[in-house]
Scaffold this active site. Structure first.
Site, short mmCIF file in Angstrom:
data_model
loop_
_atom_site.label_atom_id
_atom_site.label_comp_id
_atom_site.label_asym_id
_atom_site.label_seq_id
_atom_site.Cartn_x
_atom_site.Cartn_y
_atom_site.Cartn_z
N ASP A 1 8.02 -0.33 11.18
CA ASP A 1 6.87 -1.38 10.59
C ASP A 1 7.35 -2.64 9.77
O ASP A 1 8.05 -2.41 8.73
CB ASP A 1 6.03 -0.72 9.74
CG ASP A 1 4.90 -1.40 9.13
OD1 ASP A 1 4.57 -2.72 9.34
OD2 ASP A 1 3.70 -0.97 8.72
N PHE A 2 7.50 -4.00 10.64
CA PHE A 2 8.28 -5.13 9.96
C PHE A 2 7.28 -5.97 8.98
O PHE A 2 7.66 -6.97 8.64
CB PHE A 2 8.64 -5.86 11.04
CG PHE A 2 9.78 -5.37 11.85
CD1 PHE A 2 11.27 -5.40 11.09
CD2 PHE A 2 9.84 -4.39 12.77
CE1 PHE A 2 12.36 -5.23 11.62
CE2 PHE A 2 11.16 -4.16 13.43
CZ PHE A 2 12.25 -4.31 13.02
N CYS B 1 0.74 -1.28 0.08
CA CYS B 1 -0.11 -0.14 0.08
C CYS B 1 0.93 1.38 -0.03
O CYS B 1 0.51 2.22 -0.15
CB CYS B 1 -0.84 -0.03 1.28
SG CYS B 1 -0.11 -0.06 2.76
#
Length: 417
Positions: A118-119, A58
Protein backbone atom coordinates in the site's frame (compact mmCIF):
# COMPACT_ATOMS: atom_id res chain seq x y z
CA UNK A 1 26.86 2.29 14.62
CA UNK A 2 25.59 5.45 16.24
CA UNK A 3 23.39 7.63 14.02
CA UNK A 4 24.42 11.17 13.12
CA UNK A 5 23.82 13.12 16.32
CA UNK A 6 22.61 16.70 16.33
CA UNK A 7 24.05 17.13 19.81
CA UNK A 8 26.41 14.97 21.83
CA UNK A 9 23.61 13.66 24.00
CA UNK A 10 20.77 13.09 21.51
CA UNK A 11 19.92 9.99 19.52
CA UNK A 12 17.48 9.40 16.68
CA UNK A 13 14.35 7.69 18.03
CA UNK A 14 11.09 6.35 16.65
CA UNK A 15 8.18 6.05 19.04
CA UNK A 16 4.77 4.88 17.92
CA UNK A 17 1.76 2.61 17.91
CA UNK A 18 0.39 0.65 14.96
CA UNK A 19 -2.25 -1.84 13.84
CA UNK A 20 0.08 -4.70 14.86
CA UNK A 21 -0.64 -4.33 18.59
CA UNK A 22 -3.25 -1.55 18.84
CA UNK A 23 -6.86 -2.02 17.80
CA UNK A 24 -8.90 0.73 16.13
CA UNK A 25 -10.15 2.15 19.45
CA UNK A 26 -6.63 2.55 20.85
CA UNK A 27 -5.27 3.88 17.54
CA UNK A 28 -8.10 6.40 17.62
CA UNK A 29 -6.96 7.63 21.04
CA UNK A 30 -3.41 8.21 19.81
CA UNK A 31 -4.36 9.69 16.42
CA UNK A 32 -3.41 13.32 15.75
CA UNK A 33 -5.42 15.77 13.64
CA UNK A 34 -3.73 18.71 11.89
CA UNK A 35 -4.10 21.00 14.93
CA UNK A 36 -2.59 18.29 17.15
CA UNK A 37 0.37 17.77 14.81
CA UNK A 38 1.07 21.51 14.63
CA UNK A 39 0.84 21.95 18.41
CA UNK A 40 3.17 18.98 18.92
CA UNK A 41 5.78 20.39 16.50
CA UNK A 42 5.61 23.82 18.21
CA UNK A 43 6.09 22.25 21.66
CA UNK A 44 8.98 20.10 20.40
CA UNK A 45 10.72 23.17 18.98
CA UNK A 46 10.29 25.06 22.26
CA UNK A 47 11.77 22.05 24.08
CA UNK A 48 14.90 22.27 21.90
CA UNK A 49 14.24 19.13 19.83
CA UNK A 50 16.07 19.60 16.53
CA UNK A 51 14.50 17.44 13.86
CA UNK A 52 11.10 15.74 14.15
CA UNK A 53 8.63 13.99 11.82
CA UNK A 54 5.03 13.30 12.85
CA UNK A 55 3.01 10.66 10.97
CA UNK A 56 -0.61 9.85 11.84
CA UNK A 57 -2.69 7.56 9.60
CA UNK A 58 -5.56 5.14 10.18
CA UNK A 59 -2.99 2.37 10.80
CA UNK A 60 -0.29 4.10 12.86
CA UNK A 61 0.84 7.20 14.75
CA UNK A 62 4.61 7.67 14.89
CA UNK A 63 7.16 10.31 15.85
CA UNK A 64 10.69 10.22 14.41
CA UNK A 65 13.08 12.64 16.07
CA UNK A 66 16.23 13.54 17.95
CA UNK A 67 15.90 13.47 21.72
CA UNK A 68 18.00 12.85 24.81
CA UNK A 69 15.49 10.18 25.85
CA UNK A 70 12.53 8.61 24.00
CA UNK A 71 10.24 9.58 26.90
CA UNK A 72 10.42 13.20 25.63
CA UNK A 73 8.72 12.06 22.42
CA UNK A 74 6.25 9.77 24.20
CA UNK A 75 5.17 12.69 26.42
CA UNK A 76 4.70 14.95 23.39
CA UNK A 77 2.47 12.32 21.74
CA UNK A 78 0.35 11.73 24.85
CA UNK A 79 0.01 15.45 25.58
CA UNK A 80 -1.43 16.15 22.11
CA UNK A 81 -3.61 13.06 21.71
CA UNK A 82 -6.11 11.25 23.95
CA UNK A 83 -3.65 8.43 24.67
CA UNK A 84 -1.94 7.96 28.04
CA UNK A 85 1.66 7.04 28.89
CA UNK A 86 0.41 3.82 30.58
CA UNK A 87 -1.44 2.77 27.42
CA UNK A 88 1.63 3.57 25.32
CA UNK A 89 3.79 1.37 27.54
CA UNK A 90 1.37 -1.51 26.93
CA UNK A 91 1.24 -1.36 23.12
CA UNK A 92 3.81 1.21 21.94
CA UNK A 93 7.28 0.63 20.50
CA UNK A 94 10.58 2.51 20.59
CA UNK A 95 13.46 2.21 18.10
CA UNK A 96 16.85 3.92 18.31
CA UNK A 97 19.36 5.13 15.70
CA UNK A 98 19.95 2.38 13.10
CA UNK A 99 16.76 0.51 14.05
CA UNK A 100 14.84 3.76 13.80
CA UNK A 101 16.21 4.41 10.30
CA UNK A 102 15.35 0.85 9.21
CA UNK A 103 11.80 1.21 10.54
CA UNK A 104 11.13 4.36 8.50
CA UNK A 105 12.38 2.56 5.37
CA UNK A 106 9.94 -0.34 6.03
CA UNK A 107 7.04 2.01 6.73
CA UNK A 108 7.71 4.36 3.80
CA UNK A 109 8.06 1.55 1.26
CA UNK A 110 4.73 -0.06 2.23
CA UNK A 111 6.44 -3.20 3.57
CA UNK A 112 5.08 -2.55 7.07
CA UNK A 113 1.57 -1.65 5.87
CA UNK A 114 -1.56 -3.50 6.96
CA UNK A 115 -2.09 -4.25 3.28
CA UNK A 116 1.27 -5.19 1.72
CA UNK A 117 2.37 -2.81 -1.02
CA UNK A 118 0.00 0.00 0.00
CA UNK A 119 1.83 3.08 -1.26
CA UNK A 120 -0.50 5.63 0.38
CA UNK A 121 1.98 5.96 3.27
CA UNK A 122 4.78 7.56 1.23
CA UNK A 123 2.67 10.67 0.62
CA UNK A 124 2.21 10.87 4.42
CA UNK A 125 6.00 10.74 4.88
CA UNK A 126 6.43 13.54 2.31
CA UNK A 127 3.71 15.63 3.94
CA UNK A 128 5.14 15.15 7.43
CA UNK A 129 8.51 16.44 6.22
CA UNK A 130 6.84 19.47 4.56
CA UNK A 131 4.97 20.22 7.84
CA UNK A 132 8.20 20.02 9.85
CA UNK A 133 10.08 22.17 7.35
CA UNK A 134 7.39 24.88 7.62
CA UNK A 135 7.94 24.85 11.39
CA UNK A 136 11.74 24.92 10.90
CA UNK A 137 12.21 21.67 12.84
CA UNK A 138 14.14 19.65 10.23
CA UNK A 139 17.86 19.14 9.58
CA UNK A 140 20.08 17.74 6.77
CA UNK A 141 19.87 14.22 8.27
CA UNK A 142 16.04 14.12 8.16
CA UNK A 143 15.93 15.62 4.67
CA UNK A 144 18.41 13.08 3.31
CA UNK A 145 16.61 10.23 5.12
CA UNK A 146 13.17 11.17 3.74
CA UNK A 147 14.58 11.54 0.21
CA UNK A 148 16.22 8.10 0.48
CA UNK A 149 12.93 6.52 1.65
CA UNK A 150 11.04 8.23 -1.21
CA UNK A 151 13.67 6.94 -3.68
CA UNK A 152 13.33 3.36 -2.32
CA UNK A 153 9.53 3.58 -2.56
CA UNK A 154 9.69 4.79 -6.20
CA UNK A 155 12.10 2.04 -7.17
CA UNK A 156 9.98 -0.68 -5.55
CA UNK A 157 6.90 0.65 -7.33
CA UNK A 158 8.70 0.77 -10.70
CA UNK A 159 10.87 -2.35 -10.48
CA UNK A 160 8.47 -4.82 -8.81
CA UNK A 161 4.78 -5.66 -9.04
CA UNK A 162 4.21 -5.51 -5.30
CA UNK A 163 1.55 -2.82 -5.77
CA UNK A 164 -0.09 -4.50 -8.77
CA UNK A 165 -3.80 -5.25 -8.67
CA UNK A 166 -6.28 -3.21 -6.71
CA UNK A 167 -5.85 -3.97 -3.04
CA UNK A 168 -6.61 -1.17 -0.61
CA UNK A 169 -9.14 -0.61 2.13
CA UNK A 170 -11.29 1.30 -0.39
CA UNK A 171 -11.16 -1.64 -2.80
CA UNK A 172 -11.86 -4.11 0.04
CA UNK A 173 -14.90 -1.97 0.98
CA UNK A 174 -16.30 -2.21 -2.54
CA UNK A 175 -15.57 -5.96 -2.69
CA UNK A 176 -17.44 -6.38 0.60
CA UNK A 177 -20.45 -4.31 -0.58
CA UNK A 178 -20.63 -6.17 -3.91
CA UNK A 179 -20.52 -9.55 -2.17
CA UNK A 180 -23.20 -8.67 0.42
CA UNK A 181 -25.67 -6.45 -1.44
CA UNK A 182 -27.54 -7.80 -4.49
CA UNK A 183 -28.71 -5.38 -7.25
CA UNK A 184 -26.27 -2.72 -6.03
CA UNK A 185 -27.04 -0.32 -8.89
CA UNK A 186 -30.63 0.06 -7.58
CA UNK A 187 -29.62 0.74 -3.97
CA UNK A 188 -29.42 4.07 -2.15
CA UNK A 189 -25.88 4.81 -0.97
CA UNK A 190 -25.03 7.64 1.44
CA UNK A 191 -21.49 8.90 2.09
CA UNK A 192 -21.23 10.92 5.29
CA UNK A 193 -17.94 12.85 5.47
CA UNK A 194 -15.11 13.49 3.04
CA UNK A 195 -12.31 11.29 4.45
CA UNK A 196 -9.90 9.97 1.82
CA UNK A 197 -10.80 6.24 2.12
CA UNK A 198 -14.51 7.11 1.97
CA UNK A 199 -13.98 9.21 -1.16
CA UNK A 200 -11.94 6.44 -2.80
CA UNK A 201 -14.64 3.90 -1.91
CA UNK A 202 -17.29 6.07 -3.56
CA UNK A 203 -15.16 6.58 -6.63
CA UNK A 204 -14.78 2.77 -6.91
CA UNK A 205 -18.51 2.27 -6.32
CA UNK A 206 -19.37 4.70 -9.12
CA UNK A 207 -16.93 2.82 -11.38
CA UNK A 208 -18.01 -0.75 -10.48
CA UNK A 209 -21.76 -0.39 -9.87
CA UNK A 210 -22.97 2.21 -12.39
CA UNK A 211 -24.93 3.64 -9.43
CA UNK A 212 -25.97 7.21 -10.21
CA UNK A 213 -27.75 8.07 -6.95
CA UNK A 214 -24.99 8.19 -4.35
CA UNK A 215 -25.62 11.05 -1.87
CA UNK A 216 -22.85 12.96 -0.06
CA UNK A 217 -23.34 14.88 3.18
CA UNK A 218 -20.58 16.85 4.92
CA UNK A 219 -20.68 19.46 7.67
CA UNK A 220 -18.93 21.86 5.27
CA UNK A 221 -21.17 21.93 2.22
CA UNK A 222 -18.57 23.68 -0.01
CA UNK A 223 -16.12 20.84 0.46
CA UNK A 224 -18.87 18.31 -0.32
CA UNK A 225 -19.81 20.11 -3.55
CA UNK A 226 -16.19 20.16 -4.72
CA UNK A 227 -15.84 16.38 -4.23
CA UNK A 228 -19.34 15.60 -5.53
CA UNK A 229 -18.57 17.24 -8.87
CA UNK A 230 -15.51 15.04 -9.25
CA UNK A 231 -17.30 11.74 -8.50
CA UNK A 232 -20.80 12.46 -9.83
CA UNK A 233 -22.50 12.48 -6.40
CA UNK A 234 -25.58 14.35 -5.14
CA UNK A 235 -25.05 16.76 -2.23
CA UNK A 236 -27.57 17.17 0.61
CA UNK A 237 -27.56 19.50 3.63
CA UNK A 238 -26.12 18.28 6.95
CA UNK A 239 -29.54 18.94 8.52
CA UNK A 240 -30.98 16.22 6.24
CA UNK A 241 -28.69 13.49 7.63
CA UNK A 242 -31.37 11.60 9.59
CA UNK A 243 -33.80 11.67 6.67
CA UNK A 244 -31.12 10.47 4.18
CA UNK A 245 -30.07 7.62 6.50
CA UNK A 246 -33.73 6.51 6.55
CA UNK A 247 -33.69 6.24 2.73
CA UNK A 248 -30.31 4.48 2.54
CA UNK A 249 -29.39 0.85 2.02
CA UNK A 250 -25.68 1.52 2.56
CA UNK A 251 -24.13 4.19 4.79
CA UNK A 252 -20.41 4.90 4.44
CA UNK A 253 -19.01 7.03 7.27
CA UNK A 254 -15.69 8.85 6.79
CA UNK A 255 -15.96 12.05 8.84
CA UNK A 256 -12.54 12.13 10.53
CA UNK A 257 -14.15 13.38 13.77
CA UNK A 258 -12.53 12.59 17.12
CA UNK A 259 -15.82 11.17 18.53
CA UNK A 260 -18.64 9.07 17.02
CA UNK A 261 -20.91 11.06 14.69
CA UNK A 262 -23.48 8.31 14.03
CA UNK A 263 -25.33 6.45 16.79
CA UNK A 264 -28.50 4.35 16.95
CA UNK A 265 -30.53 7.48 17.85
CA UNK A 266 -29.98 8.75 14.28
CA UNK A 267 -31.30 5.57 12.67
CA UNK A 268 -35.05 5.35 12.08
CA UNK A 269 -35.42 2.76 9.36
CA UNK A 270 -36.88 -0.72 9.29
CA UNK A 271 -35.11 -1.87 6.11
CA UNK A 272 -31.70 -3.52 6.14
CA UNK A 273 -28.85 -1.03 6.50
CA UNK A 274 -25.18 -1.82 5.98
CA UNK A 275 -22.87 0.69 7.71
CA UNK A 276 -19.18 0.90 6.78
CA UNK A 277 -17.11 2.91 9.26
CA UNK A 278 -13.96 3.94 7.38
CA UNK A 279 -12.67 6.27 10.11
CA UNK A 280 -9.96 6.35 12.77
CA UNK A 281 -11.01 7.05 15.48
CA UNK A 282 -14.27 5.13 14.97
CA UNK A 283 -17.05 7.48 13.91
CA UNK A 284 -19.95 5.03 14.35
CA UNK A 285 -21.10 4.21 17.86
CA UNK A 286 -21.11 0.40 18.38
CA UNK A 287 -24.65 0.78 19.83
CA UNK A 288 -26.02 0.76 16.24
CA UNK A 289 -25.55 -3.02 16.40
CA UNK A 290 -28.39 -3.20 18.94
CA UNK A 291 -30.71 -2.64 15.95
CA UNK A 292 -31.63 -5.95 14.26
CA UNK A 293 -31.65 -4.49 10.74
CA UNK A 294 -28.19 -2.87 10.97
CA UNK A 295 -24.84 -4.50 10.05
CA UNK A 296 -21.74 -2.53 11.10
CA UNK A 297 -18.35 -3.21 9.50
CA UNK A 298 -15.24 -1.33 10.56
CA UNK A 299 -12.05 -0.46 8.70
CA UNK A 300 -10.02 -3.12 10.55
CA UNK A 301 -12.34 -5.92 9.41
CA UNK A 302 -12.06 -4.72 5.82
CA UNK A 303 -8.26 -4.55 6.08
CA UNK A 304 -8.23 -8.27 6.84
CA UNK A 305 -9.95 -9.13 3.56
CA UNK A 306 -7.22 -10.90 1.63
CA UNK A 307 -7.61 -12.17 -1.88
CA UNK A 308 -5.52 -13.62 -4.69
CA UNK A 309 -4.10 -10.18 -5.43
CA UNK A 310 -2.54 -9.97 -1.97
CA UNK A 311 -1.10 -13.51 -2.19
CA UNK A 312 0.38 -12.62 -5.57
CA UNK A 313 2.02 -9.54 -4.08
CA UNK A 314 3.90 -11.64 -1.54
CA UNK A 315 5.94 -13.19 -4.36
CA UNK A 316 7.55 -9.79 -4.98
CA UNK A 317 8.46 -9.22 -1.33
CA UNK A 318 12.08 -10.52 -1.55
CA UNK A 319 12.85 -8.23 -4.52
CA UNK A 320 11.21 -5.25 -2.80
CA UNK A 321 13.21 -5.93 0.38
CA UNK A 322 16.45 -6.18 -1.63
CA UNK A 323 15.82 -2.76 -3.21
CA UNK A 324 14.96 -1.25 0.17
CA UNK A 325 18.12 -2.72 1.75
CA UNK A 326 20.29 -1.39 -1.08
CA UNK A 327 19.01 2.20 -0.68
CA UNK A 328 19.17 1.93 3.11
CA UNK A 329 22.80 0.71 2.97
CA UNK A 330 23.73 3.68 0.72
CA UNK A 331 22.11 6.04 3.21
CA UNK A 332 23.99 4.49 6.13
CA UNK A 333 27.30 4.80 4.24
CA UNK A 334 26.55 8.49 3.74
CA UNK A 335 25.85 8.70 7.46
CA UNK A 336 29.23 7.15 8.30
CA UNK A 337 30.95 9.65 6.00
CA UNK A 338 29.18 12.53 7.74
CA UNK A 339 30.62 11.41 11.07
CA UNK A 340 34.22 11.86 9.99
CA UNK A 341 33.80 14.58 7.33
CA UNK A 342 34.64 17.42 9.81
CA UNK A 343 37.87 15.60 10.84
CA UNK A 344 38.99 15.09 7.21
CA UNK A 345 38.15 18.73 6.43
CA UNK A 346 40.14 19.94 9.45
CA UNK A 347 43.06 17.62 8.56
CA UNK A 348 43.14 19.00 5.01
CA UNK A 349 43.16 22.56 6.39
CA UNK A 350 46.00 21.73 8.82
CA UNK A 351 48.14 20.09 6.09
CA UNK A 352 47.48 23.05 3.79
CA UNK A 353 48.70 25.46 6.50
CA UNK A 354 51.87 23.34 6.93
CA UNK A 355 52.33 23.27 3.13
CA UNK A 356 51.92 27.07 2.76
CA UNK A 357 54.48 27.70 5.51
CA UNK A 358 56.96 25.23 3.97
CA UNK A 359 56.61 26.65 0.43
CA UNK A 360 57.07 30.16 1.83
CA UNK A 361 60.26 29.02 3.64
CA UNK A 362 61.70 27.20 0.56
CA UNK A 363 60.87 30.13 -1.74
CA UNK A 364 63.23 32.33 0.28
CA UNK A 365 66.03 29.70 0.27
CA UNK A 366 65.93 28.40 -3.32
CA UNK A 367 66.73 30.51 -6.38
CA UNK A 368 64.21 30.27 -9.28
CA UNK A 369 61.79 28.47 -6.96
CA UNK A 370 58.82 27.19 -9.03
CA UNK A 371 55.68 28.03 -6.99
CA UNK A 372 53.30 26.42 -9.48
CA UNK A 373 55.04 23.03 -9.49
CA UNK A 374 55.46 23.04 -5.69
CA UNK A 375 51.69 23.74 -5.30
CA UNK A 376 50.73 20.92 -7.70
CA UNK A 377 52.98 18.32 -6.04
CA UNK A 378 52.13 19.23 -2.44
CA UNK A 379 48.35 19.43 -3.13
CA UNK A 380 48.45 15.93 -4.68
CA UNK A 381 50.34 14.59 -1.65
CA UNK A 382 47.77 16.20 0.71
CA UNK A 383 44.91 14.67 -1.31
CA UNK A 384 46.53 11.21 -1.12
CA UNK A 385 47.13 11.47 2.64
CA UNK A 386 43.56 12.60 3.41
CA UNK A 387 42.12 9.88 1.12
CA UNK A 388 44.10 7.25 3.10
CA UNK A 389 42.68 8.59 6.36
CA UNK A 390 39.13 8.75 4.93
CA UNK A 391 39.35 5.13 3.70
CA UNK A 392 40.65 4.00 7.09
CA UNK A 393 37.73 5.72 8.87
CA UNK A 394 35.24 4.27 6.38
CA UNK A 395 36.55 0.71 6.90
CA UNK A 396 36.82 0.85 10.69
CA UNK A 397 33.12 1.47 11.46
CA UNK A 398 33.38 -0.38 14.80
CA UNK A 399 35.90 2.05 16.28
CA UNK A 400 35.48 5.15 14.10
CA UNK A 401 35.08 7.32 17.22
CA UNK A 402 38.45 6.21 18.63
CA UNK A 403 40.20 6.77 15.28
CA UNK A 404 38.69 10.27 14.92
CA UNK A 405 39.83 11.12 18.45
CA UNK A 406 43.36 9.84 17.71
CA UNK A 407 43.66 11.87 14.45
CA UNK A 408 42.37 14.99 16.20
CA UNK A 409 44.93 14.50 18.99
CA UNK A 410 47.94 13.80 16.73
CA UNK A 411 47.32 16.76 14.41
CA UNK A 412 45.79 18.99 17.14
CA UNK A 413 42.77 19.61 14.93
CA UNK A 414 39.91 22.02 15.56
CA UNK A 415 36.76 20.46 14.11
CA UNK A 416 33.32 21.98 13.77
CA UNK A 417 30.25 19.69 13.85
Amino acid sequence: MEAYNISKHSSFYTIGISYKKADAAIRGKFSLDEAGKNALLDQAKSAGIDGLLVISTCNRTELYGFAQHPFQLIQLLCKNSNGSVNEFQEIGYVYKNNDSISHLFKVGTGLDSQILGDFEIISQVKQSFINSKKKDITNPFLERLCNAVIQASKRIKNETEISSGATSVAFASVQYILSKIPNISDKNILLFGTGKIGRNTCENLVKHTKNDHIVLINRTKGKAEKIAGKFNLLVKEYSNLQEEIRKSDILIVATGAQKPTVSKELIHTSKDLLILDLSIPQNVDPNVQELDNVTLVHLDQLSKITDDTLKRREKFLPKAEAIMNEVETDFKHWLETRKFAPTIKALKKKLKTMKDAEIDFQRKKIDDFNDEQAEIISNRIIQKITTHFANHLKDSSDNTGESIEFINKVFQLETTK
